[in-house]
Write a protein that holds these residues in place. Structure first.
Motif, short mmCIF file in Angstrom:
data_model
loop_
_atom_site.label_atom_id
_atom_site.label_comp_id
_atom_site.label_asym_id
_atom_site.label_seq_id
_atom_site.Cartn_x
_atom_site.Cartn_y
_atom_site.Cartn_z
N LEU A 120 -63.48 5.22 102.27
CA LEU A 120 -63.82 4.32 101.63
C LEU A 120 -64.66 3.47 103.19
O LEU A 120 -65.45 2.94 102.79
CB LEU A 120 -63.42 3.84 100.25
CG LEU A 120 -62.69 5.06 99.58
CD1 LEU A 120 -61.58 3.72 98.77
CD2 LEU A 120 -64.49 5.04 98.64
N GLU A 121 -63.71 3.39 103.79
CA GLU A 121 -64.37 1.78 105.04
C GLU A 121 -64.94 2.64 105.76
O GLU A 121 -66.28 1.48 106.39
CB GLU A 121 -63.26 1.76 105.34
CG GLU A 121 -61.74 0.73 104.78
CD GLU A 121 -60.89 0.33 105.39
OE1 GLU A 121 -60.57 0.47 106.60
OE2 GLU A 121 -60.06 -0.50 105.28
N ALA A 122 -65.16 4.14 106.06
CA ALA A 122 -66.32 4.46 107.09
C ALA A 122 -68.02 5.56 106.09
O ALA A 122 -68.48 5.61 106.49
CB ALA A 122 -65.54 5.37 107.08
N ASP A 123 -67.63 4.50 104.47
CA ASP A 123 -68.95 5.81 103.71
C ASP A 123 -69.71 3.64 104.27
O ASP A 123 -68.98 3.01 102.90
CB ASP A 123 -68.15 5.99 101.88
CG ASP A 123 -69.05 6.30 101.91
OD1 ASP A 123 -70.43 6.38 101.66
OD2 ASP A 123 -69.03 6.86 100.81
N PRO A 124 -71.16 4.64 104.60
CA PRO A 124 -72.57 3.56 103.99
C PRO A 124 -71.94 3.05 103.00
O PRO A 124 -73.15 1.92 102.39
CB PRO A 124 -73.11 4.11 105.19
CG PRO A 124 -73.03 5.74 104.81
CD PRO A 124 -71.16 5.75 104.75
N SER A 125 -72.23 3.89 101.98
CA SER A 125 -72.61 3.42 100.52
C SER A 125 -71.96 2.30 99.69
O SER A 125 -72.58 2.11 99.03
CB SER A 125 -72.97 4.66 99.69
OG SER A 125 -71.11 5.44 98.88
N VAL A 126 -70.79 1.64 100.44
CA VAL A 126 -69.36 1.16 99.33
C VAL A 126 -69.46 0.45 100.73
O VAL A 126 -68.63 0.86 102.02
CB VAL A 126 -68.65 1.59 98.71
CG1 VAL A 126 -68.99 3.00 97.80
CG2 VAL A 126 -67.26 2.50 99.68
N ASP A 127 -68.68 -1.35 100.17
CA ASP A 127 -67.94 -2.17 101.21
C ASP A 127 -65.96 -2.10 100.06
O ASP A 127 -66.42 -2.23 99.28
CB ASP A 127 -68.63 -2.85 100.82
CG ASP A 127 -69.61 -3.25 102.03
OD1 ASP A 127 -69.77 -2.73 103.01
OD2 ASP A 127 -70.77 -4.04 101.91
N VAL A 128 -65.69 -1.87 101.02
CA VAL A 128 -64.42 -1.83 100.33
C VAL A 128 -63.87 -3.73 100.36
O VAL A 128 -63.75 -3.78 101.96
CB VAL A 128 -63.36 -1.20 100.89
CG1 VAL A 128 -62.11 -1.86 100.19
CG2 VAL A 128 -63.05 0.53 101.18
N LEU A 129 -63.74 -4.31 98.70
CA LEU A 129 -63.38 -5.53 99.36
C LEU A 129 -61.69 -5.90 99.05
O LEU A 129 -61.36 -6.84 99.42
CB LEU A 129 -64.26 -6.40 98.09
CG LEU A 129 -66.16 -6.55 97.66
CD1 LEU A 129 -66.60 -7.31 96.84
CD2 LEU A 129 -66.74 -7.00 98.74
N ALA A 130 -60.97 -4.99 98.56
CA ALA A 130 -60.08 -4.84 98.35
C ALA A 130 -59.29 -4.13 97.88
O ALA A 130 -59.81 -3.48 97.08
CB ALA A 130 -59.76 -6.16 96.92
N SER A 131 -57.87 -3.76 97.98
CA SER A 131 -57.28 -2.22 97.43
C SER A 131 -56.49 -3.08 96.53
O SER A 131 -55.23 -4.11 97.06
CB SER A 131 -56.94 -2.11 98.62
OG SER A 131 -55.80 -0.67 98.06
N VAL A 132 -56.37 -2.63 95.06
CA VAL A 132 -55.49 -3.64 94.73
C VAL A 132 -54.52 -3.70 94.31
O VAL A 132 -53.37 -4.08 94.00
CB VAL A 132 -56.60 -3.75 93.15
CG1 VAL A 132 -55.76 -4.52 92.33
CG2 VAL A 132 -58.08 -4.75 93.22
N ALA A 133 -53.75 -2.31 93.88
CA ALA A 133 -52.65 -1.64 92.98
C ALA A 133 -52.96 -0.07 93.32
O ALA A 133 -53.80 0.50 93.58
CB ALA A 133 -52.80 -2.24 91.38
#
Length: 232
Positions: free
Chosen positions: A55-68
């Motif tokens: 997910l962190e390497a995917d240019p289509s999204v930004d990971v803001l937080a890993s919640v649970a």
């Protein structure tokens, strides 16, 4: 009449294409996308580290937080739909594809009720106040080349009287094919002749018949809906 639309969109037009390529068995579930705020997304994969890195390497999204992780009190009713792998809850900021899609839907009095993905495709459920808004939204999504495949439309007030899962165009096509003997043995009309009668291409008719057959088989195995006005 309030209308629910179910459709599919390729990941390369909305997001997660890179993640699907890198993570075997990747699936996701979004409970709703309202107001443009970054949504909470249930995502599943072989393990948390692999999924997070993808997910962190995917240019289509930004990971803001890993919640649970699954099993905590941060759950949603829809999360059970995304499969049997372990799953984790993320807050994600999507790129331009999702933002444009959401803008088109909301500006036409629509809302994204749910969104999920598996096997490289998004499956979304949208809610609109009337059929006119559905038609306008569909035209814009085609104009911006989202590659939308409408799979089902139903009026909230007419589900009790539902009779067929076919779109109006599909229904008319099947009726004409039956009328001219296309399903007879031997056939009373060829595919080419039927296409000419309907004034569409041979390929377009073949695709329409295939979608119609798939819809009818699916309805026979589950439940159907009333005819709809947009043909995929």
């Amino acid at each position: 009449m309030t209308t629910v639309v179910e459709l599919e969109v390729p990941t390369d037009r909305l997001g997660f294409a890179r993640t699907f390529d890198r993570v075997s068995g990747f699936e996701f579930q979004i409970g709703g996308m309202i107001g443009g705020s970054p949504p909470l997304v249930w995502a599943s994969g072989p393990d948390r580290d692999t999924l997070t890195q993808a997910l962190e390497a995917d240019p289509s999204v930004d990971v803001l937080a890993s919640v649970a992780a699954d099993g905590t009190n941060a759950t949603t009713d829809d999360a059970a739909d995304i499969g049997q792998h372990d799953r984790w809850l993320f807050r994600l900021e999507f790129g331009d594809g999702v933002k444009l899609f959401e803008e088109i839907v909301t500006e036409n009095d629509g809302a994204i009720l749910t969104a999920q993905g598996r096997a490289g495709r998004w499956k979304l459920k949208l809610l609109f106040h009337d059929r006119a808004s559905v038609s306008t939204c569909h035209e814009l999504l085609e104009q911006y080349e989202f590659g939308v495949d409408v799979t089902r439309i139903s009026g909230v007030n007419d589900l009790a009287s539902a009779r067929t899962p076919l779109t109006e165009t599909q229904y008319e096509t099947i009726c004409k094919a039956h009328e001219l003997g296309y399903f007879d043995v031997p056939r009373g009309v060829t595919l080419k002749e039927l296409a000419a009668e309907l004034d569409i291409s041979h390929q377009a008719l073949s695709e329409r018949l295939r979608r119609s057959h798939a819809a009818l088989v699916s309805a026979e195995l589950s439940d159907g809906t009333a005819p709809i006005t947009i043909d995929p």
